[in-house]
Scaffold this motif. Structure first.
Motif, mmCIF file in Angstrom:
data_model
loop_
_atom_site.group_PDB
_atom_site.id
_atom_site.type_symbol
_atom_site.label_atom_id
_atom_site.label_comp_id
_atom_site.label_asym_id
_atom_site.label_seq_id
_atom_site.Cartn_x
_atom_site.Cartn_y
_atom_site.Cartn_z
ATOM 1 N N GLY A 140 0.901 -1.143 0.000
ATOM 2 C CA GLY A 140 0.000 0.000 0.000
ATOM 3 C C GLY A 140 0.941 1.194 0.000
ATOM 4 N N PHE A 141 0.639 2.182 0.795
ATOM 5 C CA PHE A 141 1.621 3.255 0.983
ATOM 6 C C PHE A 141 2.112 3.253 2.424
ATOM 7 C CE2 PHE A 141 0.239 5.783 -2.930
ATOM 8 C CZ PHE A 141 1.443 5.579 -3.578
ATOM 9 N N ASN A 142 2.203 2.080 3.013
ATOM 10 C CA ASN A 142 2.805 1.960 4.340
ATOM 11 C C ASN A 142 4.309 2.046 4.161
ATOM 12 O OD1 ASN A 142 0.547 1.118 6.375
ATOM 13 N ND2 ASN A 142 0.145 -0.007 4.469
ATOM 14 N N GLU A 143 4.843 3.231 4.448
ATOM 15 C CA GLU A 143 6.254 3.502 4.206
ATOM 16 C C GLU A 143 7.100 3.042 5.398
ATOM 17 O OE1 GLU A 143 7.283 4.330 1.363
ATOM 18 O OE2 GLU A 143 6.427 6.165 0.550
ATOM 19 N N PRO A 144 8.419 2.839 5.178
ATOM 20 C CA PRO A 144 9.306 2.476 6.286
ATOM 21 C C PRO A 144 9.181 3.478 7.431
ATOM 22 C CG PRO A 144 10.473 2.301 4.208
ATOM 23 C CD PRO A 144 9.143 2.927 3.897
ATOM 24 N N ASP A 145 9.137 2.963 8.649
ATOM 25 C CA ASP A 145 8.899 3.819 9.810
ATOM 26 C C ASP A 145 9.498 3.122 11.038
ATOM 27 O OD1 ASP A 145 7.830 5.809 11.433
ATOM 28 O OD2 ASP A 145 5.922 5.841 10.338
ATOM 29 N N ASP A 146 9.271 3.716 12.212
ATOM 30 C CA ASP A 146 9.766 3.071 13.433
ATOM 31 C C ASP A 146 8.760 2.058 13.968
ATOM 32 O OD1 ASP A 146 12.020 4.603 13.329
ATOM 33 O OD2 ASP A 146 11.172 6.202 14.578
ATOM 34 N N TYR A 147 7.561 2.073 13.432
ATOM 35 C CA TYR A 147 6.526 1.141 13.888
ATOM 36 C C TYR A 147 5.593 0.855 12.713
ATOM 37 C CZ TYR A 147 4.553 5.776 14.232
ATOM 38 O OH TYR A 147 4.189 7.059 13.930
ATOM 39 N N PHE A 148 4.821 -0.230 12.842
ATOM 40 C CA PHE A 148 3.813 -0.548 11.829
ATOM 41 C C PHE A 148 2.554 0.240 12.169
ATOM 42 C CE2 PHE A 148 6.360 -4.549 11.965
ATOM 43 C CZ PHE A 148 6.724 -4.603 10.632
ATOM 44 N N VAL A 149 1.920 0.839 11.173
ATOM 45 C CA VAL A 149 0.685 1.588 11.449
ATOM 46 C C VAL A 149 -0.496 0.647 11.205
ATOM 47 C CG1 VAL A 149 -0.678 3.638 10.902
ATOM 48 C CG2 VAL A 149 1.818 3.721 10.772
ATOM 49 N N LYS A 150 -1.371 0.583 12.196
ATOM 50 C CA LYS A 150 -2.427 -0.439 12.159
ATOM 51 C C LYS A 150 -3.563 -0.111 11.186
ATOM 52 C CE LYS A 150 -2.746 -0.425 16.727
ATOM 53 N NZ LYS A 150 -3.116 -0.718 18.109
#
Ligand code: F6R
Length: 236
Positions: A140-150
Motif C-alpha cells: 500500500g503506501f505503508n512507508e518504512p517507519d519506526d513502527y507498523f501503522v495499524k
C-alpha cells in the motif's frame, strides 16, 4: 509462505490471474483487495481476457483498493480511482457501487480513514489481497517507519516513492506528497495474500522483505507472519 519465481512478466501475470480467478470461482462474492501500479497491469489484462471469454464473472465481487493520493479526485487521470476504472473495472462486470477506493479528496481525511476501515470490517474483511511492493519495501503506501501503522491513515510519501511514481506524472513536482493508505490490520487480516514483484530492481527488496528480519523499516517484512501468502517474483 509459497514463493514462486518465474522468468517473464507474462507468466507472473497469468499465475496471479489464475489465483484471483480461482478465488472468484470458489467464492463469487469475494472481497478482493486490489492494488495499482505497473505490477498488476498484466494480471488485470489477463482477468479481462478471461472475463471476455466468459470464464470468470465479477458480478457479485466487491473490491477495496489499498490507497489513493490525497487531493486527486476520480476524474484525475493520475488518481488510483481513475487507474482502477480504466485498467480494470470498466472492462469487467463488477458493479461500480461495489468498488471502493479511499477518497483522497474527503474534507475530513481522518473520518474518511475511519470510514474505510469500518467498511472493510462490515464486509467481513478481505478474502484475497493483491499487493505490489515498493523499492523501499512499502505495501500500500505503508512507508518504512519506526513502527507498523495499524489502521487506514494519511501518510507522507518518501522521496524514493515520489521519485519512483514520478514516471506516471509529467514531472516529479506533480506527484502528490501525501496519500491515504490501508494500514496493516486490514492487510494482515486478509484471508489470503498474493504479492507480485516484477523486475531486477525489486530483487533486493524482495530478498530483504521475505528472508530478512521482520521490521517496520521494511513494511512488507510483516507479511512473513501471514499464514497464507503467495509471492510471485519475476526476475527480468
Ligand atoms: C499501489 C500500491 C503500491 C505499489 C508499489 C509497487 O496501489 O499499493 O504499494 O504496489 O508501489 O508499484 P509498482 O507495481 O508500480 O512497482
Amino acid at each position: 509462505m509459497k514463493f514462486i519465481t518465474v522468468d517473464s512478466y507474462e507468466k507472473l501475470s497469468r499465475q496471479a490471474a489464475n489465483i484471483i480467478s480461482a478465488q472468484v470461482i470458489i467464492k463469487p462474492d469475494s472481497v478482493l483487495g486490489l492494488a495499482t501500479g505497473s505490477s498488476p497491469l498484466g494480471t488485470y489484462r489477463q482477468l479481462i481476457d478471461w472475463y471476455e471469454k466468459g470464464d470468470i464473472d465479477f458480478s457479485e465481487c466487491i473490491s477495496v483498493n489499498l490507497d489513493e493520493y490525497v487531493g486527486l479526485g476520480g476524474e484525475n487521470d493520475q488518481s488510483y480511482r481513475y487507474f482502477m476504472n480504466h485498467n480494470f473495472f470498466h472492462a469487467i462486470n463488477i458493479k461500480p457501487e461495489n468498488t471502493f477506493v479511499p477518497n483522497g479528496c474527503a474534507e475530513d481525511l481522518a473520518a474518511e480513514c475511519e470510514k474505510y476501515d469500518a467498511r472493510i470490517a462490515d464486509l467481513g474483511g478481505i478474502d484475497l489481497q493483491l499487493l505490489g511492493i515498493g523499492l523501499d519495501g512499502h505495501i500500500g503506501f505503508n512507508e518504512p517507519d519506526d513502527y507498523f501503522v495499524k489502521n487506514t491513515h494519511v501518510v507522507e510519501l518518501h522521496e524514493s516513492t515520489i521519485k519512483a511514481n514520478s514516471r506516471f506524472f509529467e514531472n516529479e513536482a506533480e506527484v502528490p506528497r501525501r496519500a491515504v493508505t490501508m494500514g496493516m490490520v486490514s492487510i494482515m487480516q486478509a484471508k489470503k495474500i498474493l504479492l507480485i514483484a516484477s523486475g531486477k530492481n525489486k530483487r533486493d527488496i524482495v530478498e530483504k522483505a521475505f528472508f530478512g528480519p521482520i521490521t517496520p523499516k521494511i513494511p512488507a517484512s510483516i507479511l512473513q507472519l501471514h499464514p497464507d501468502i503467495t509471492v510471485i517474483q519475476c526476475l527480468n
